[in-house]
Write an enzyme that holds these catalytic residues in place. Structure first.
Site, PDB file in Angstrom:
ATOM      1  N   SER B  46       0.858  -1.179   0.000  1.00 30.11           N
ATOM      2  CA  SER B  46       0.000   0.000   0.000  1.00 30.11           C
ATOM      3  C   SER B  46       0.897   1.232   0.000  1.00 30.11           C
ATOM      4  O   SER B  46       1.881   1.290   0.737  1.00 30.11           O
ATOM      5  CB  SER B  46      -0.919   0.000   1.220  1.00 30.11           C
ATOM      6  OG  SER B  46      -1.871   1.034   1.086  1.00 30.11           O
ATOM      7  N   GLU B  47       0.543   2.202  -0.825  1.00 30.46           N
ATOM      8  CA  GLU B  47       1.412   3.361  -1.074  1.00 30.46           C
ATOM      9  C   GLU B  47       1.775   4.139   0.187  1.00 30.46           C
ATOM     10  O   GLU B  47       2.785   4.836   0.229  1.00 30.46           O
ATOM     11  CB  GLU B  47       0.710   4.313  -2.049  1.00 30.46           C
ATOM     12  CG  GLU B  47      -0.509   4.975  -1.397  1.00 30.46           C
ATOM     13  CD  GLU B  47      -1.448   5.612  -2.385  1.00 30.46           C
ATOM     14  OE1 GLU B  47      -1.495   5.161  -3.520  1.00 30.46           O
ATOM     15  OE2 GLU B  47      -2.133   6.568  -1.993  1.00 30.46           O
ATOM     16  N   ASN B  48       0.919   4.042   1.216  1.00 30.79           N
ATOM     17  CA  ASN B  48       1.207   4.794   2.437  1.00 30.79           C
ATOM     18  C   ASN B  48       2.231   4.122   3.323  1.00 30.79           C
ATOM     19  O   ASN B  48       2.480   4.588   4.438  1.00 30.79           O
ATOM     20  CB  ASN B  48      -0.088   5.080   3.205  1.00 30.79           C
ATOM     21  CG  ASN B  48      -0.885   3.834   3.498  1.00 30.79           C
ATOM     22  OD1 ASN B  48      -1.059   2.987   2.632  1.00 30.79           O
ATOM     23  ND2 ASN B  48      -1.359   3.714   4.718  1.00 30.79           N
ATOM     24  N   TRP B 126      -7.307  12.129  -7.259  1.00 27.89           N
ATOM     25  CA  TRP B 126      -6.470  11.032  -6.793  1.00 27.89           C
ATOM     26  C   TRP B 126      -5.262  10.980  -7.711  1.00 27.89           C
ATOM     27  O   TRP B 126      -5.384  10.645  -8.878  1.00 27.89           O
ATOM     28  CB  TRP B 126      -7.251   9.716  -6.828  1.00 27.89           C
ATOM     29  CG  TRP B 126      -6.500   8.564  -6.268  1.00 27.89           C
ATOM     30  CD1 TRP B 126      -6.323   7.337  -6.853  1.00 27.89           C
ATOM     31  CD2 TRP B 126      -5.832   8.514  -5.017  1.00 27.89           C
ATOM     32  NE1 TRP B 126      -5.589   6.547  -6.025  1.00 27.89           N
ATOM     33  CE2 TRP B 126      -5.269   7.235  -4.917  1.00 27.89           C
ATOM     34  CE3 TRP B 126      -5.625   9.440  -3.987  1.00 27.89           C
ATOM     35  CZ2 TRP B 126      -4.515   6.850  -3.800  1.00 27.89           C
ATOM     36  CZ3 TRP B 126      -4.883   9.054  -2.886  1.00 27.89           C
ATOM     37  CH2 TRP B 126      -4.353   7.766  -2.797  1.00 27.89           C
TER      38      TRP B 126
END
Lengths: 233, 142
Positions: B46-48, B126
């Protein structure tokens, strides 16, 4: 050991003024500098530019500053969770610069590391590339992106020590380490502040040299934006 | 007849192969993990800032310091790692991730994606302009 400790959030924010540019860590509401944001609201500093991945929600995070019209410009990658943000943007009250998320992170990192600009293929051929130099590397077009310039970086870590060393937790890490040392003054707020020497040097994510001021936050709400669970079978 | 969200996720799951590192975006992509065959090894990114993302937590075990790109609470599987945003996008832009599955705002029949805003309109935005850097991209309508 150089002591970076300040007694409270008010001392940590010494020197902030209207019109400044701030960096604020966090992804959504996770890992945001809650205490610093509350202080910015309390001081009613206005006309500020905020570099932050998101803009909070209507009643928390940077949404609190938006409510009071303290923000002149937002530099973000995603701002879709905030109705007041949308309203101010559409009415032209708020200037918004949207940046691809990887470029946002890298522009922070470049500022931290003294790199004035870098090339990336992300955004080439789109609105993002307008007004930027472009150049071909290995048969692919890239655009030149600049390091950010900011007056204060407000970051939040899980643990820190009096020397300014920081340890983050989970995905609350996100942009926080990238913003350390990326502004003239970096203010770190932590959930647990311990004396220098108590943290294992092997486990430190950000060395204290990137932090000018550190304090233990008075309280953390740590609000969850999308509580999602599964049933126990 | 149009497909439901779960059906779209089910179809996309067939693209996931053994040994893949897979980035999951917001929306339907987060459902895909539910339909991946259990006889293959896959790691979700996940990008976070997590590699080795697990399922949603059980009720009462939510951790505000552990979320996915859609800000939903998640869990970390054994062998997971956490990292900062620059490192996360370094994985993606450096082409170390095998597959990314994106929710898109608008997709044409040619596979063109309008994902960070629909030109001329201010809508929910986004920014995922790195998508085309990846060897394979599958998008699903939100």
């Amino acid at each position: 050991m150089i002591n970076k400790t300040v007694t409270n959030v008010s001392d940590a924010c010494e020197g902030i003024s209207n019109g400044m540019t701030f960096m604020l860590g966090g992804f959504g509401l996770s890992g945001i500098p809650e205490n610093a944001i509350a202080e910015l609201v309390r001081r009613n500093v206005t006309g500020v530019t905020c570099i932050s991945n998101n803009a909070g929600v209507d009643d928390f995070g940077l949404g609190l500053l938006l409510q009071k019209h303290q923000i002149k410009k937002m530099i973000s990658s995603y701002v879709g969770e905030n109705a007041e943000f949308e309203r101010q943007m559409l009415s032209g009250e708020l200037d918004v610069e949207l940046i691809p998320q990887g470029t946002l992170a890298q522009r922070c990192l470049a500022a931290q590391r003294g790199i004035p600009a870098f090339y990336t293929p992300a955004g080439y051929g789109t609105e993002v590339a307008e007004g930027k130099e472009s150049r071909e590397f290995n048969g692919k077009m890239h655009i030149l992106e600049n390091a950010f310039k900011a007056d204060f970086a407000f970051v939040k870590a899980w643990k820190g020590d009096t020397a300014g060393n920081l340890i983050f937790k989970g995905t609350a890490r996100n942009f926080n380490p990238n913003m350390c040392g990326a502004a003239t003054i970096t203010v770190a707020e932590v959930e647990n502040l311990v004396p220098a020497g108590e943290l294992d040097p092997n486990q430190i994510h950000i060395p204290g040299i990137f932090v000018q001021r550190i304090f233990q936050g008075e309280r953390y709400e740590k609000r969850i934006e999308q509580r999602t669970v599964r049933a126990k079978n | 007849m149009s497909l439901g969200k779960e059906q779209i996720a089910q179809r996309i799951a067939k693209e996931v192969q053994d040994g893949y590192y897979v980035n999951l975006g917001i929306g339907i992509p987060t459902l895909v993990a539910n339909f991946v065959r259990d006889d293959i090894e896959v790691e979700f990114q996940s990008e976070n800032g997590i590699l080795g993302m697990g399922p949603f937590p059980f009720d009462g075990e939510e951790d505000p310091d552990l979320i996915n790109a859609g800000k939903q609470t998640i869990t970390a599987l054994p062998g997971a790692s956490f990292f900062d945003s620059a490192t996360s996008f370094g994985m993606i832009r450096g082409q170390h991730v095998d597959l990314t599955i994106l929710g898109a705002m608008e997709v044409s029949q040619n596979g063109d994606i309008a994902n960070w805003k629909i030109p001329g309109k201010w809508l929910k935005v986004w920014v995922v302009l790195w998508i085309w850097l990846l060897p394979q991209t599958i998008s699903s309508l939100l």
